[in-house]
Motif scaffolding. Structure first.
Motif, PDB file in Angstrom:
ATOM      1  N   GLU A  49       0.895  -1.336   0.111  1.00  0.00           N
ATOM      2  CA  GLU A  49       0.249  -0.058   0.007  1.00  0.00           C
ATOM      3  C   GLU A  49       0.838   1.235   0.031  1.00  0.00           C
ATOM      4  OE1 GLU A  49      -3.560   2.412  -0.012  1.00  0.00           O
ATOM      5  OE2 GLU A  49      -3.018   0.259  -0.437  1.00  0.00           O
ATOM      6  N   HIS A  74      -7.106  -4.739  -5.359  1.00  0.00           N
ATOM      7  CA  HIS A  74      -8.267  -3.888  -5.142  1.00  0.00           C
ATOM      8  C   HIS A  74      -8.147  -2.547  -5.860  1.00  0.00           C
ATOM      9  CE1 HIS A  74      -9.556  -6.805  -2.071  1.00  0.00           C
ATOM     10  NE2 HIS A  74      -8.231  -6.719  -1.391  1.00  0.00           N
ATOM     11  N   GLU A 116      -9.849   1.272  -5.458  1.00  0.00           N
ATOM     12  CA  GLU A 116     -10.460   1.507  -4.183  1.00  0.00           C
ATOM     13  C   GLU A 116      -9.564   2.145  -3.364  1.00  0.00           C
ATOM     14  OE1 GLU A 116     -11.509  -2.189  -2.342  1.00  0.00           O
ATOM     15  OE2 GLU A 116     -12.323  -2.985  -4.098  1.00  0.00           O
ATOM     16  N   LYS A 117     -10.035   2.795  -2.179  1.00  0.00           N
ATOM     17  CA  LYS A 117      -9.245   3.661  -1.167  1.00  0.00           C
ATOM     18  C   LYS A 117      -7.687   2.799  -1.222  1.00  0.00           C
ATOM     19  CE  LYS A 117      -8.878   6.323   2.985  1.00  0.00           C
ATOM     20  NZ  LYS A 117      -9.587   6.974   4.082  1.00  0.00           N
ATOM     21  N   ARG A 118      -7.879   1.506  -0.395  1.00  0.00           N
ATOM     22  CA  ARG A 118      -6.768   0.657  -0.292  1.00  0.00           C
ATOM     23  C   ARG A 118      -6.647  -0.142  -1.529  1.00  0.00           C
ATOM     24  NH1 ARG A 118      -3.703  -1.276   4.262  1.00  0.00           N
ATOM     25  NH2 ARG A 118      -2.726  -3.529   3.686  1.00  0.00           N
ATOM     26  N   GLU A 119      -5.652   0.159  -2.362  1.00  0.00           N
ATOM     27  CA  GLU A 119      -5.446  -0.795  -3.339  1.00  0.00           C
ATOM     28  C   GLU A 119      -4.811  -2.212  -3.180  1.00  0.00           C
ATOM     29  OE1 GLU A 119      -5.611   1.454  -7.378  1.00  0.00           O
ATOM     30  OE2 GLU A 119      -4.252   2.578  -5.982  1.00  0.00           O
ATOM     31  N   LYS A 155       2.261   1.762  -3.591  1.00  0.00           N
ATOM     32  CA  LYS A 155       1.578   1.561  -4.625  1.00  0.00           C
ATOM     33  C   LYS A 155       1.966   2.451  -5.874  1.00  0.00           C
ATOM     34  CE  LYS A 155      -2.729   3.944  -2.803  1.00  0.00           C
ATOM     35  NZ  LYS A 155      -3.779   3.718  -2.412  1.00  0.00           N
ATOM     36  N   ASP A 156       2.239   3.777  -5.545  1.00  0.00           N
ATOM     37  CA  ASP A 156       2.394   4.533  -6.863  1.00  0.00           C
ATOM     38  C   ASP A 156       3.632   4.258  -7.567  1.00  0.00           C
ATOM     39  OD1 ASP A 156       0.341   6.296  -5.832  1.00  0.00           O
ATOM     40  OD2 ASP A 156       1.581   7.699  -4.738  1.00  0.00           O
ATOM     41  N   GLU A 214      -5.435  -6.562   2.113  1.00  0.00           N
ATOM     42  CA  GLU A 214      -5.756  -6.523   3.394  1.00  0.00           C
ATOM     43  C   GLU A 214      -4.977  -7.535   4.100  1.00  0.00           C
ATOM     44  OE1 GLU A 214      -9.847  -6.617   4.489  1.00  0.00           O
ATOM     45  OE2 GLU A 214     -10.404  -5.026   3.187  1.00  0.00           O
TER      46      GLU A 214
END
Length: 627
Positions: free
Chosen positions: A172, A191, A194-197, A175-176, A200
């Motif tokens: 997370e 994901h 979504e906000k968290r890609e 991620k960029d 989990e």
């Protein structure tokens, strides 16, 4: 030589009461085997392999495969090295499975792109993959089980395992960067939008491409066995598929598609090397490290210097003790930073001189007993092996005075006194994992594998993250003429497992993650056991300190990102006020943290009772199992 015992300052002596120290984790005991690594699931993979009847090499390879499948600190396209004690020959051998710089990786190539060091991330950071070849070589030559048996836990994990929070959160955070690479984005960002890609914590993380690659390796083994090949030949058939076959072609295709330099010829020409380790004797204990393509000999140099002092008499983590170790490590790091590099490519390093006891005595004389020496620089080991130093002019141009009757001084570009910021500390500690395995037959393995950590650039449909180890080369020979990037050359890396023998038998095996802090922490771990009588778990948890007076090996593409920070020291939060005050008076700049011991993982051999003791750090996710 002025001895520190005659120091003018008063120190808080704290002789360590070993039997009284309570540890956060219990010491591990085993009669038959010990499996320790940086991840609980990977330690379980080692235990499963022992239960199948495998030896310590089999178990170490299974743990390596499992940790590579878990991504947080390394992956399958990274690098591996190992020290192995062979009970049949009663010798320690070294395995060099470090990848090399690819075709086209020249000083001019990187300088023309505006770099002071090769990049930290992406295809241009990648050496050729070493871990698959190292694993297969060790298994074929020193293991007992089939490749399928050893890879089965990793294949089961690739099919889907509950990802740990540490790896999931790393995805997370990165991620960029991950979105810059199409194959990484497809695997890691489960994901999208979504906000968290990222996955989990606890989510079943599936890696179909990596699973297919591991299955191809096993299929090559099975085909070779059906053709009448023996066990070793069958495992090496998997090797050929990785480095010369369809797996290699996809790795190269996707690397070049994403802007990398690796070619099919690079993969086909590379091979793991079996080497003689380097060794010094410290007060009756033979300590082994990998050759100078790692930073490992730095620990050996420091031990030679420290043999000239009464460390036990100073007291564990007293001011005298901390100061002496700090100075000894600085002297060894100054030599590391200038003289270490791949011995198979480029000039021959002066390792005989660097590891001589006579050279260590001369270096020990430079230690000032009342203050930190901000001017420590590389020495001149060549006369101690009967050679003339070809780099005298280079050293003088850089600003060093090699005459030991005069004070060394550090050139201006080596000097900075800023407190370490978060980015600097991350580069100092940049982590990997460690693997320790031992069995009742006497096989012992110590590894510090690495490379391809998050955020990782995945090589196409292989599912393998590419190494980021190119960044450990230099582009300026005035920094280190032995470690200048060139095609086919291995970078000088921080990766540095340890092994020690006493009376000709295994005594300690240890390794630790943490970039440039690895041998700092392993040195203190070793002294915790040998000088202060700690058991192996106490020694892994005991408070250490770190010096920042060295050139960083990882992180940052500007010279200023990596410059030494003379006098900066990281101390444990529990350091007494008296020690803090005394160190400040000696010119140290102090910082503090609760995490200062590694994390170290280790095995101690109890020959008196016929058992194994395991120590697994109380930091992070390190975990061990014994039986």
């Amino acid at each position: 030589m002025k001895q520190l015992v005659s120091a003018l300052f008063i120190s808080a002596v704290s002789i360590f009461p070993a039997a009284a120290q309570q540890t956060q984790k219990p010491v591990l005991h085993g009669k038959n085997w010990m499996a320790i690594t940086g991840k609980p699931l990977a330690a379980t993979a080692g235990a499963m392999t022992f239960q199948k009847g495998g030896n310590a090499v089999d178990a170490a390879c299974a743990m390596l495969a499992a940790t590579c499948t878990m991504w947080d600190t390394l992956s399958w396209g990274g690098e591996t090295q190992a020290l192995i004690y062979n009970p049949k020959t009663k010798k320690v051998i070294a395995i060099n499975a470090m990848g090399v710089a690819p075709s086209g990786a020249t000083v001019d190539f990187f300088k023309n792109k505006g770099y002071n060091f090769p990049p930290e991330y992406g295809p241009l950071a990648a050496t050729t993959p070493g871990t698959p070849g190292g694993l297969l070589y060790m298994l074929a030559n020193y293991g007992t089980l089939s490749l399928e048996q050893v890879l089965s836990p990793a294949m089961e994990m690739a099919a889907g395992y509950p990802i740990e929070a540490q790896a999931a959160n790393s995805i997370e955070r990165g991620k960029d960067k991950i979105k810059e690479w199409p194959y990484s984005k497809e695997v890691f960002l489960t994901h999208p939008g979504e906000k968290r890609e990222a996955p989990e914590a606890g989510e079943i993380f599936v890696q179909k491409d990596l699973l297919a690659t591991l299955q191809k390796m096993v299929a090559a083994e099975k085909t070779a066995l059906k053709q009448g090949k023996n066990r070793k030949q069958a495992i090496m058939a998997a090797y050929d598929r990785v480095y010369k076959g369809d797996i290699a072609r996809e790795f190269v295709r996707s690397s070049q598609e994403q802007g990398g330099l690796i070619t099919m010829e690079d993969l086909a020409k590379w091979k793991p090397l079996e080497e003689e380790p380097l060794m010094v004797n410290y007060k009756g204990v033979d300590v082994y490290k990998l050759q100078q393509w790692t930073q490992g000999p730095m620990l050996l140099q420091a031990l030679n210097i420290l043999e000239n002092f009464d460390l036990k008499g100073m007291g564990y983590n007293s001011t005298k003790y901390i100061h002496t170790l700090y100075q000894a490590m600085n002297l060894a790091f100054a030599d590391r930073d200038f003289y270490y590099g791949d011995p198979a490519s480029g000039p021959k390093g002066p390792m005989k001189g660097l590891l001589s006891k006579e050279y260590a005595k001369e270096r020990a004389k430079l230690i000032q007993y009342d203050k930190n020496d901000v001017a420590i620089g590389p020495g001149n080991p060549y006369p101690f092996e009967g050679r003339k130093n070809p780099y005298i002019k280079l050293l003088k141009d850089r600003g060093y005075e090699l005459d030991t009757t005069k004070r060394n001084f550090a050139p201006a570009h080596d000097m900075t006194n800023n407190m370490p910021d978060a980015a600097y500390q991350d580069r100092l500690w940049l982590g990997t994992t460690s693997v320790e395995a031992a069995d009742k037959e006497g096989w012992v393995v110590s590894m510090t594998p690495s490379g391809g950590w998050l955020p990782a650039c995945i090589a196409g449909k292989t599912g393998m993250g590419m190494s980021q180890r190119m960044q450990s080369f230099v582009l300026d020979s005035t920094l280190n003429p032995f470690n200048v990037v060139a095609p086919g050359k291995r970078p000088r890396v921080t990766l540095s497992p340890s092994m020690a023998l006493k009376d000709g038998k295994p005594f300690l095996a240890s390794a630790v993650q943490g970039g440039d802090t690895q041998d700092q922490n392993l040195l203190q771990f070793f002294l915790n056991v040998t000088e202060f009588g700690m058991n192996v778990q106490q020694a892994t948890e005991a408070a250490n300190f770190n010096t920042n007076q060295l050139w960083l090996s990882l992180g940052g593409t500007k010279t200023t990102d990596r410059q030494p920070k003379p006098g900066q020291i990281l101390l444990n939060d529990n350091t007494t006020q008296m020690v803090r005050d005394e160190l400040k008076k000696m010119g140290y700049t102090l910082s503090f943290g609760g995490r200062t011991s590694g994390p170290v993982n280790a095995v101690y051999f109890d020959w008196k009772h016929g058992g194994l003791w395991g120590g697994s750090s109380n930091h992070g996710e390190d975990y061990g199992i014994g039986w």
